[in-house]
Structure formats: C-alpha cells, structure tokens
Scaffold this active site. Structure first.
Site, short mmCIF file in Angstrom:
data_model
loop_
_atom_site.label_atom_id
_atom_site.label_comp_id
_atom_site.label_asym_id
_atom_site.label_seq_id
_atom_site.Cartn_x
_atom_site.Cartn_y
_atom_site.Cartn_z
N LYS A 17 7.56 58.65 54.75
CA LYS A 17 8.15 57.40 54.51
C LYS A 17 9.70 57.53 55.25
O LYS A 17 9.94 56.62 55.72
CB LYS A 17 8.53 57.76 52.82
N ARG A 92 9.99 54.19 41.52
CA ARG A 92 9.17 55.42 41.33
C ARG A 92 8.58 55.53 40.10
O ARG A 92 8.01 56.39 39.79
CB ARG A 92 10.21 56.73 41.75
N ARG A 131 9.03 70.94 56.93
CA ARG A 131 10.18 70.13 56.86
C ARG A 131 11.22 71.08 56.59
O ARG A 131 12.60 70.94 56.87
CB ARG A 131 10.01 68.90 56.11
N ARG A 137 17.15 70.88 52.92
CA ARG A 137 16.74 70.40 51.56
C ARG A 137 16.24 71.37 50.72
O ARG A 137 15.24 72.02 51.12
CB ARG A 137 15.70 69.23 51.40
N ARG A 149 7.04 68.32 42.63
CA ARG A 149 7.29 66.93 42.81
C ARG A 149 6.04 66.17 43.05
O ARG A 149 5.88 65.06 42.91
CB ARG A 149 8.25 66.99 44.19
P1 AMP Z 1 13.33 61.70 48.03
O1 AMP Z 1 14.29 61.73 48.99
O2 AMP Z 1 12.70 60.38 47.93
O3 AMP Z 1 12.23 62.75 48.09
O4 AMP Z 1 13.70 62.08 46.62
C1 AMP Z 1 14.37 63.54 46.23
C2 AMP Z 1 14.71 63.52 44.72
O5 AMP Z 1 15.61 62.38 44.55
C3 AMP Z 1 13.46 63.20 43.86
O6 AMP Z 1 12.51 64.31 43.91
C4 AMP Z 1 14.24 62.72 42.57
O7 AMP Z 1 14.61 63.87 41.98
C5 AMP Z 1 15.28 61.98 43.12
N1 AMP Z 1 14.85 60.43 43.36
C6 AMP Z 1 14.90 59.83 44.32
N2 AMP Z 1 14.69 58.55 44.36
C7 AMP Z 1 14.40 58.35 42.93
C8 AMP Z 1 13.94 57.29 41.80
N3 AMP Z 1 13.68 56.17 42.40
N4 AMP Z 1 13.88 57.68 40.58
C9 AMP Z 1 14.00 58.83 40.00
N5 AMP Z 1 14.70 59.90 40.85
C10 AMP Z 1 14.74 59.77 42.26
#
Ligand code: AMP
Length: 194
Positions: A17, A92, A131, A137, A149
């Site tokens: 993404k 999400r 990554r 991260r 996740r």
């Molecule tokens: P990402 O960078 O999209 O992989 O998000 C990293 C982490 O941020 C996720 O594993 C969640 O803990 C949190 N997070 C990001 N977007 C959301 C969302 N829309 N709803 C809930 N938690 C989120």
C-alpha cells in the site's frame, strides 16, 4: 466545479500500500492520508495520543475506532479543498467504514473507489521481515507481531472489503508482480472513476 477524488487503498500489512500510494499521490495529485504514518508521527512527538497508540501498535493491535475516526475527520476537513485524498490504512474495520460513509454524506462527498491489493500469507511475512531492515518499524521486526497483524487483518479488516463489494466499489488488484505493472492496474481503475 471539479469533483474531489476519494480513493482508498486497502490490503494486508506488507501488500504494498505504501509503495503504491507514493506513485498514486504523485500522478493524481492526491493528499496521502496514512493513518499509520499519522500515528507514527504522534509517537515520535511523544504526545498523549502517540503514547496511547504505541501501546496498541507494539502488539500489532488496532487503535480504538472512535480515536482513529476522530483523527481522520480532522484530516479530511483540513484537505477538503484539495484535488482529492488517498486513504491508506483506513477504514480498517466495518465500523470505520460505516463512519466514513456517514462523514462523507455529511460533507457531500463520496468514496470513488476501494482498491484492494492481494498477496498470499508467506509473501506478506517475507516482505515485512525484509522491510524491517530499513523501515525502522518495531512492528516489522518481530515475527510474532507480524503474525498478529495479519491475523487482525483477516479477522477484523478483511470484512471491510465485503462491505464495499456490496456497494459495488471494491476492485481487487494482484499485489504480486512488478511494482510498475501493479501501478498500471491501479491507474486503470482510478481512471475509470476520475
Ligand atoms: P500501518 O502503517 O497502516 O501498517 O499501521 C500500523 C499500525 O497503526 C496498525 O498495526 C495499527 O496498530 C495502527 N493503525 C493504523 N491505521 C489504523 C486504523 N485505521 N485503525 C486502527 N488502527 C490503525
């Protein structure tokens, strides 16, 4: 008046993404709203929101819906006059999707397309482990957190795709292959709704 374009990019952690968002943002001049990036900025600032978010993110769990919906609405308001917004990592959960629909209706805008990138489990794990080497991260560096996740994605997030399938907005795009080819397929879908 030229309409504002609202596109969501969706898929499991590691599906690509972020990589594709960078290309889409540039080509279509969209504002890239990544809820993960917003939360990571808050963590870096050591704000109360950041501290709270970190406790969930470190375990690979989702931040509560009401918190994330609130953050998102503020960002949409800030960018309401833009060419459009690319939503990355949101919605999400089905609750977030319903809240987004309601929020959009209130503002007289709509989601134009929901792009769902797909890849198999082993590819996702491999990509995330790779990554971790340069993303910095912590949630990429631990295989248990990665697995959690993906589990959370399958249980709580994947139903969002069904929600948008019913609305006729979900398009599936194979997330395995050359980055440029995947991007071409994405552009083809965006051009249909533009
Ligand atoms: P990402 O960078 O999209 O992989 O998000 C990293 C982490 O941020 C996720 O594993 C969640 O803990 C949190 N997070 C990001 N977007 C959301 C969302 N829309 N709803 C809930 N938690 C989120």
């Amino acid at each position: 008046m030229k309409k504002m374009l609202n596109i969501a990019i969706f898929g499991a952690p590691g599906v690509g993404k972020g990589t594709q968002s960078a290309f889409i943002e540039k080509k279509y001049k969209l504002v890239h709203l990544s809820t993960g990036d917003i939360l990571r900025e808050e963590i870096a600032k050591e704000s109360n929101l950041g501290k709270m978010a970190k406790s969930y993110m470190d375990k690979g769990q989702l931040i509560p819906d009401d918190v994330i919906i609130d953050i998102l609405e503020k960002k949409v308001d800030e960018n309401i006059k833009s060419e459009g917004i690319l939503y990355d990592g949101f919605p999400r959960t089905v609750n977030q999707a319903k809240a987004l629909d309601k929020m959009f209706a209130k503002k007289g805008i709509k989601l134009d397309s929901f792009l769902c990138l797909t890849a198999d489990h082993d590819t996702l794990v491999k990509r995330l482990i790779n990554r971790a080497k340069d993303s910095g991260r912590s949630d990429d560096a631990d295989v248990n957190v990665i697995e959690n996740r993906i589990k959370v994605y399958n249980e709580s997030t994947l139903p969002v795709a069904d929600f948008y399938k019913k609305e006729g907005k979900c398009v599936e795009i194979n997330g395995i292959g050359k980055v440029e080819e995947i991007f071409d397929n994405i552009c083809h879908e965006i051009d249909k709704v533009k």
